[in-house]
Motif scaffolding. Structure first.
Motif, mmCIF file in Angstrom:
data_model
loop_
_atom_site.group_PDB
_atom_site.id
_atom_site.type_symbol
_atom_site.label_atom_id
_atom_site.label_comp_id
_atom_site.label_asym_id
_atom_site.label_seq_id
_atom_site.Cartn_x
_atom_site.Cartn_y
_atom_site.Cartn_z
ATOM 1 N N MET A 153 -6.297 -7.445 2.507
ATOM 2 C CA MET A 153 -5.417 -8.019 3.516
ATOM 3 C C MET A 153 -5.276 -7.092 4.717
ATOM 4 O O MET A 153 -5.554 -5.892 4.635
ATOM 5 N N ILE A 154 -4.841 -7.668 5.823
ATOM 6 C CA ILE A 154 -4.492 -6.922 7.025
ATOM 7 C C ILE A 154 -3.025 -7.194 7.331
ATOM 8 O O ILE A 154 -2.602 -8.353 7.388
ATOM 9 N N ILE A 155 -2.252 -6.133 7.505
ATOM 10 C CA ILE A 155 -0.839 -6.251 7.866
ATOM 11 C C ILE A 155 -0.671 -5.735 9.290
ATOM 12 O O ILE A 155 -1.233 -4.689 9.648
ATOM 13 N N ASP A 156 0.069 -6.464 10.121
ATOM 14 C CA ASP A 156 0.069 -6.151 11.553
ATOM 15 C C ASP A 156 1.198 -5.234 12.010
ATOM 16 O O ASP A 156 1.287 -4.905 13.190
ATOM 17 N N THR A 157 2.070 -4.798 11.088
ATOM 18 C CA THR A 157 3.235 -4.004 11.476
ATOM 19 C C THR A 157 3.462 -2.861 10.497
ATOM 20 O O THR A 157 3.495 -3.075 9.285
ATOM 21 N N GLU A 158 3.630 -1.668 11.014
ATOM 22 C CA GLU A 158 3.959 -0.522 10.164
ATOM 23 C C GLU A 158 5.443 -0.532 9.816
ATOM 24 O O GLU A 158 6.295 -0.850 10.648
ATOM 25 N N THR A 159 5.748 -0.180 8.558
ATOM 26 C CA THR A 159 7.126 0.001 8.118
ATOM 27 C C THR A 159 7.219 1.333 7.375
ATOM 28 O O THR A 159 6.222 2.034 7.211
ATOM 29 N N GLU A 160 8.433 1.650 6.928
ATOM 30 C CA GLU A 160 8.600 2.882 6.156
ATOM 31 C C GLU A 160 7.914 2.812 4.792
ATOM 32 O O GLU A 160 7.710 3.835 4.138
ATOM 33 N N ARG A 161 7.507 1.601 4.378
ATOM 34 C CA ARG A 161 6.920 1.432 3.050
ATOM 35 C C ARG A 161 5.411 1.227 3.072
ATOM 36 O O ARG A 161 4.759 1.397 2.039
ATOM 37 N N LEU A 162 4.864 0.843 4.216
ATOM 38 C CA LEU A 162 3.440 0.526 4.256
ATOM 39 C C LEU A 162 2.891 0.707 5.672
ATOM 40 O O LEU A 162 3.482 0.226 6.637
ATOM 41 N N SER A 163 1.738 1.372 5.752
ATOM 42 C CA SER A 163 1.088 1.558 7.047
ATOM 43 C C SER A 163 0.513 0.248 7.556
ATOM 44 O O SER A 163 0.161 -0.645 6.785
ATOM 45 N N GLU A 164 0.391 0.155 8.861
ATOM 46 C CA GLU A 164 -0.270 -0.990 9.476
ATOM 47 C C GLU A 164 -1.756 -0.972 9.129
ATOM 48 O O GLU A 164 -2.361 0.087 8.960
ATOM 49 N N GLY A 165 -2.364 -2.161 9.026
ATOM 50 C CA GLY A 165 -3.803 -2.235 8.794
ATOM 51 C C GLY A 165 -4.160 -2.732 7.408
ATOM 52 O O GLY A 165 -3.530 -3.654 6.886
ATOM 53 N N PHE A 166 -5.142 -2.103 6.808
ATOM 54 C CA PHE A 166 -5.736 -2.601 5.566
ATOM 55 C C PHE A 166 -4.860 -2.302 4.348
ATOM 56 O O PHE A 166 -4.289 -1.216 4.222
ATOM 57 N N VAL B 90 2.188 -5.427 -3.119
ATOM 58 C CA VAL B 90 1.367 -5.103 -1.957
ATOM 59 C C VAL B 90 1.355 -3.593 -1.767
ATOM 60 O O VAL B 90 2.414 -2.955 -1.722
ATOM 61 N N SER B 91 0.165 -3.002 -1.651
ATOM 62 C CA SER B 91 0.020 -1.582 -1.343
ATOM 63 C C SER B 91 -1.368 -1.358 -0.773
ATOM 64 O O SER B 91 -2.194 -2.273 -0.742
ATOM 65 N N ASN B 92 -1.641 -0.125 -0.337
ATOM 66 C CA ASN B 92 -2.967 0.156 0.216
ATOM 67 C C ASN B 92 -3.790 1.093 -0.659
ATOM 68 O O ASN B 92 -4.776 1.668 -0.199
ATOM 69 N N ALA B 93 -3.372 1.275 -1.928
ATOM 70 C CA ALA B 93 -4.112 2.073 -2.913
ATOM 71 C C ALA B 93 -4.294 3.520 -2.454
ATOM 72 O O ALA B 93 -5.281 4.170 -2.809
ATOM 73 N N GLY B 94 -3.357 4.013 -1.657
ATOM 74 C CA GLY B 94 -3.429 5.397 -1.213
ATOM 75 C C GLY B 94 -4.427 5.658 -0.107
ATOM 76 O O GLY B 94 -4.708 6.820 0.218
ATOM 77 N N LEU B 95 -4.947 4.598 0.522
ATOM 78 C CA LEU B 95 -5.912 4.782 1.608
ATOM 79 C C LEU B 95 -5.247 5.309 2.878
ATOM 80 O O LEU B 95 -5.917 5.880 3.732
ATOM 81 N N LYS B 96 -3.929 5.099 3.005
ATOM 82 C CA LYS B 96 -3.176 5.623 4.140
ATOM 83 C C LYS B 96 -1.938 6.339 3.622
ATOM 84 O O LYS B 96 -1.543 6.173 2.462
ATOM 85 N N THR B 97 -1.293 7.115 4.494
ATOM 86 C CA THR B 97 -0.218 7.999 4.038
ATOM 87 C C THR B 97 1.020 7.244 3.566
ATOM 88 O O THR B 97 1.669 7.633 2.599
ATOM 89 N N VAL B 98 1.363 6.142 4.238
ATOM 90 C CA VAL B 98 2.557 5.373 3.848
ATOM 91 C C VAL B 98 2.131 4.289 2.877
ATOM 92 O O VAL B 98 1.390 3.369 3.227
ATOM 93 N N ASN B 99 2.603 4.385 1.612
ATOM 94 C CA ASN B 99 2.072 3.487 0.584
ATOM 95 C C ASN B 99 3.082 3.180 -0.513
ATOM 96 O O ASN B 99 2.718 3.042 -1.675
ATOM 97 N N SER B 100 4.376 3.083 -0.181
ATOM 98 C CA SER B 100 5.352 2.684 -1.207
ATOM 99 C C SER B 100 5.184 1.218 -1.582
ATOM 100 O O SER B 100 5.431 0.817 -2.713
ATOM 101 N N GLY B 101 4.793 0.383 -0.617
ATOM 102 C CA GLY B 101 4.485 -1.016 -0.890
ATOM 103 C C GLY B 101 5.705 -1.899 -1.074
ATOM 104 O O GLY B 101 6.857 -1.463 -0.962
#
Length: 204
Positions: A138-151, A179-190
């Motif tokens: 998936m692609i997410i269009d907004t960064e939050t404290e729990r998940l980075s923007e992008g993949f 939902v998470s990014n599997a540690g591909l980016k620094t923000v990954n609480s999901g």
């Protein structure tokens, strides 16, 4: 009288043709609508509504079970807000600015391609229950404290019930989503949410 008999015969023939097509069809196509909310917590709020296209393909059918491959492109509209600003630690660079930014209510769009499998068990002639699992890039269009923007990835486990009328299947599917990014980016609480889908499928 003759015309009535011909009409009845034609009607029976068409009905049987549709029934046979439904029995032989391995592919179902349709759409679904769903809503969900975060698992209750004190750190954040998250609510979502989403639309899915659905393609189901019957891979194997046994006496008691049917196994299906599923493909579900999804557009997800979410609202998110940080509730506990202490979630952003003082050792995080620019933590004061981030606390102020993250505690504002945000509209988020997610573009997902769910890919998975489904195991179905008939319970009546026109009804069945099933369990399914999917993983969706998936692609997410907004960064939050729990998940980075992008993949990122959308992982779903669902229980469902289906009702079939002719070649149309009505679907109700409660599910759990992570939902998470599997540690591909620094923000990954999901995010963790409980959801429910309502769908229609047409046999092709």
């Amino acid at each position: 009288m003759y015309k009535k008999i011909v009409f009845i015969l034609i009607f029976i023939f068409i009905s049987k043709s549709f029934y046979a097509q439904d029995k032989l069809s391995k592919v179902k196509f349709g759409f679904a609508y769903g809503i969900g909310n975060e698992l209750k917590n004190t750190n954040y709020s998250y609510s979502n509504r989403y639309y899915k296209l659905q393609v189901y393909y019957s891979v194997l059918q046994t006496k008691h079970l049917e196994y299906e491959f599923l493909l579900q492109p999804e557009l997800n509209f979410a609202k998110h807000q940080l509730l506990n600003f202490y979630f952003v630690k003082p050792d995080d660079p620019n933590y004061i600015e981030k606390r102020e930014r993250y505690t504002k209510l945000k509209d988020i769009k997610e573009y997902v391609l769910n890919i998975g499998f489904l195991m179905r068990k008939p319970i009546l002639k026109t009804a069945s229950i099933y369990v399914s699992g999917s993983v969706g890039p998936m692609i997410i269009d907004t960064e939050t404290e729990r998940l980075s923007e992008g993949f990122a990835f959308s992982n779903i486990v669902a229980l469902g019930i289906s009702f079939k009328i002719n070649n149309i299947t009505f679907d109700v599917r409660p599910n759990f989503r992570h939902v998470s990014n599997a540690g591909l980016k620094t923000v990954n609480s999901g995010y963790d949410t409980t959801n429910i889908d309502f769908g229609l499928l047409f046999s092709l």
